[in-house]
Scaffold this motif. Sequence first.
Motif, PDB file in Angstrom:
ATOM      1  N   TRP A  29       1.010  -1.060  -0.117  1.00  0.00           N
ATOM      2  CA  TRP A  29      -0.080  -0.123   0.090  1.00  0.00           C
ATOM      3  C   TRP A  29       0.953   1.217  -0.057  1.00  0.00           C
ATOM      4  O   TRP A  29       1.475   1.245   0.853  1.00  0.00           O
ATOM      5  N   ASN A  36      -9.704  14.015   2.960  1.00  0.00           N
ATOM      6  CA  ASN A  36     -10.761  13.280   3.246  1.00  0.00           C
ATOM      7  C   ASN A  36     -11.519  12.410   2.286  1.00  0.00           C
ATOM      8  O   ASN A  36     -12.608  12.066   2.313  1.00  0.00           O
ATOM      9  N   GLY A  89     -12.043   9.374   1.523  1.00  0.00           N
ATOM     10  CA  GLY A  89     -12.511   7.826   2.192  1.00  0.00           C
ATOM     11  C   GLY A  89     -11.690   7.575   3.454  1.00  0.00           C
ATOM     12  O   GLY A  89     -11.290   8.399   4.068  1.00  0.00           O
ATOM     13  N   TYR A  90     -11.665   6.181   3.729  1.00  0.00           N
ATOM     14  CA  TYR A  90     -11.182   5.853   5.058  1.00  0.00           C
ATOM     15  C   TYR A  90      -9.623   6.513   5.001  1.00  0.00           C
ATOM     16  O   TYR A  90      -8.940   6.604   4.183  1.00  0.00           O
ATOM     17  N   ASP A  91      -9.386   6.821   6.427  1.00  0.00           N
ATOM     18  CA  ASP A  91      -8.037   7.010   6.764  1.00  0.00           C
ATOM     19  C   ASP A  91      -7.366   5.682   7.235  1.00  0.00           C
ATOM     20  O   ASP A  91      -7.080   5.306   8.393  1.00  0.00           O
ATOM     21  N   LEU A  92      -6.790   5.023   6.412  1.00  0.00           N
ATOM     22  CA  LEU A  92      -6.188   3.690   6.470  1.00  0.00           C
ATOM     23  C   LEU A  92      -5.028   3.483   7.464  1.00  0.00           C
ATOM     24  O   LEU A  92      -4.735   2.566   7.857  1.00  0.00           O
ATOM     25  N   LYS A  93      -4.340   4.475   7.517  1.00  0.00           N
ATOM     26  CA  LYS A  93      -2.904   4.513   8.192  1.00  0.00           C
ATOM     27  C   LYS A  93      -3.384   4.047   9.576  1.00  0.00           C
ATOM     28  O   LYS A  93      -2.533   3.329  10.281  1.00  0.00           O
ATOM     29  N   HIS A  94      -4.602   4.508  10.252  1.00  0.00           N
ATOM     30  CA  HIS A  94      -4.848   4.019  11.476  1.00  0.00           C
ATOM     31  C   HIS A  94      -5.136   2.682  11.763  1.00  0.00           C
ATOM     32  O   HIS A  94      -5.078   2.188  13.055  1.00  0.00           O
ATOM     33  N   LEU A  95      -5.187   1.942  10.808  1.00  0.00           N
ATOM     34  CA  LEU A  95      -5.402   0.490  10.998  1.00  0.00           C
ATOM     35  C   LEU A  95      -4.044   0.011  11.139  1.00  0.00           C
ATOM     36  O   LEU A  95      -3.943  -1.070  12.020  1.00  0.00           O
ATOM     37  N   VAL A 110     -11.441  -7.430  11.652  1.00  0.00           N
ATOM     38  CA  VAL A 110     -10.726  -6.496  11.065  1.00  0.00           C
ATOM     39  C   VAL A 110      -9.324  -7.402  10.508  1.00  0.00           C
ATOM     40  O   VAL A 110      -8.811  -7.428   9.366  1.00  0.00           O
TER      41      VAL A 110
END
Length: 476
Positions: free
Chosen positions: A177, A187, A189-195, A453
Amino acid sequence: MSQQHLTQLTSIVGATNVLVGNDTDSYTTDYRGVFRGKALAVVRPGSTGEVSAVVKYCCQNAIPVVPQGGNTSLLGGSVPDDKGDAVVLSLSRLNKIRAVDTLNATMVVDAGVTLHSARAAAEEAGALFPLRIGSEGSCQIGGNLSTNAGGTAVLRYGNMRDLVLGLEVVLPNGDIWHGLRGLRKDNAGYDLKHLFIGTEGTLGIITAAVLKLFPVPRSKCVALLGMESADAALESFGLLRQRLGPDVTAFELISSDAMTLVLGHLGREAAPLNTTHDWYVLVEMSSTAVQEDAEVSFLAALSDAAEKGLIADAAIAANEKQAADFWLIREEISDAQTRTRGSVRCDVSVPLSSIPKYIRETSAKVLDIAPQTRMVIYGHVGDGNVHFNPLRPADMSAEDYQAKHGDAITRVVDDAAMLMNGSISAEHGVGTAKRDELLHVRSNVELKMAWNVKRALDPANLMNPGKVLPDFTSVK
């Protein structure tokens, strides 16, 4: 490990970067020697592409992968278990500063860059990367992100989740990724880094990050204060924050037992104050004001606290050397415990207003369990984080203390935090040491969401298995 697997991994990273047998020992034991495991091999890729290829091969062959940075974890998150079926994937060769953009106030670094190197690169560019941790010479940015590290400047700058704008991540199937976007507003979409921040490598492997940079403060004031109670310390914090605002960079509470321990470790007879106290506070103010103006504001705020009877004694650093000397006292407490052995390390957080009550009531409960315990308590109380680490009596062995009292003390300390709407892990993560405790402090709804998740990204459970999430069969 089959010769076929070794041959394939060697073809990806080179023969010198696949370690087996005794060469894996330093990677399969944490730095304190508390957590020990076994590995099929240690693999040291030198690029994101090599990380991707290794992970893809492991995924295709159902080989578990344990990502590892500087291996400074306190809770077993960075070492494999004792099954001996996992590959330890060391990020230490991913150690390049990719870019520094002073106008955008960002820096792109590989995950294997040490915190010290990241801070030095920012300083060389005339900027500040503010994360400060005692292990900065060995801990790595990828590990800091995987545990959402905090440190001593959280009060002003936040933890790692607040200090990162974008990530590059290798997913459990080997896909990459590319999320290295240095944007403060996005903004889409999802802020994927926090996964991937704070999940200890269980959802993917961070290989690079965009870090925020800040202006270098023009002035800094540091003082060591003597206090007669934790209540006085917290009231002083409220006053200083009201007077100095966000310039209060750090506010570190240190118990008398913690001070005695670290002074002995450093070979000193006394703290740099005229008298001994039940509690000490190390406070730092940093500002864009000139030094003279900052000192006037700092001294005025301390004087207000003293006039209210909150500060019993104070030593104010007259120069950088004295400031560093004060900070050394605080930063060496952890190592003093490690060398003394026999402390029950608990990393809790509670609302600021609850800290004095938490310390009083929990200390009493611990002493009921094990009288003569040394109450080594310290931490970044300006953000509610208390390192509550009861230490064995001097005449009791570490092994006996842990065996007789370790589990009971941990449960008392953690349960007390939860009763005050706190957390059992403020900044050290979960690893294996606190994994099963989540069954008691997290709801089934939370645990099921977390496992959903995990299964979506890592359906075969190959990415750092056995860490962070308790056995799903235990979740009803």
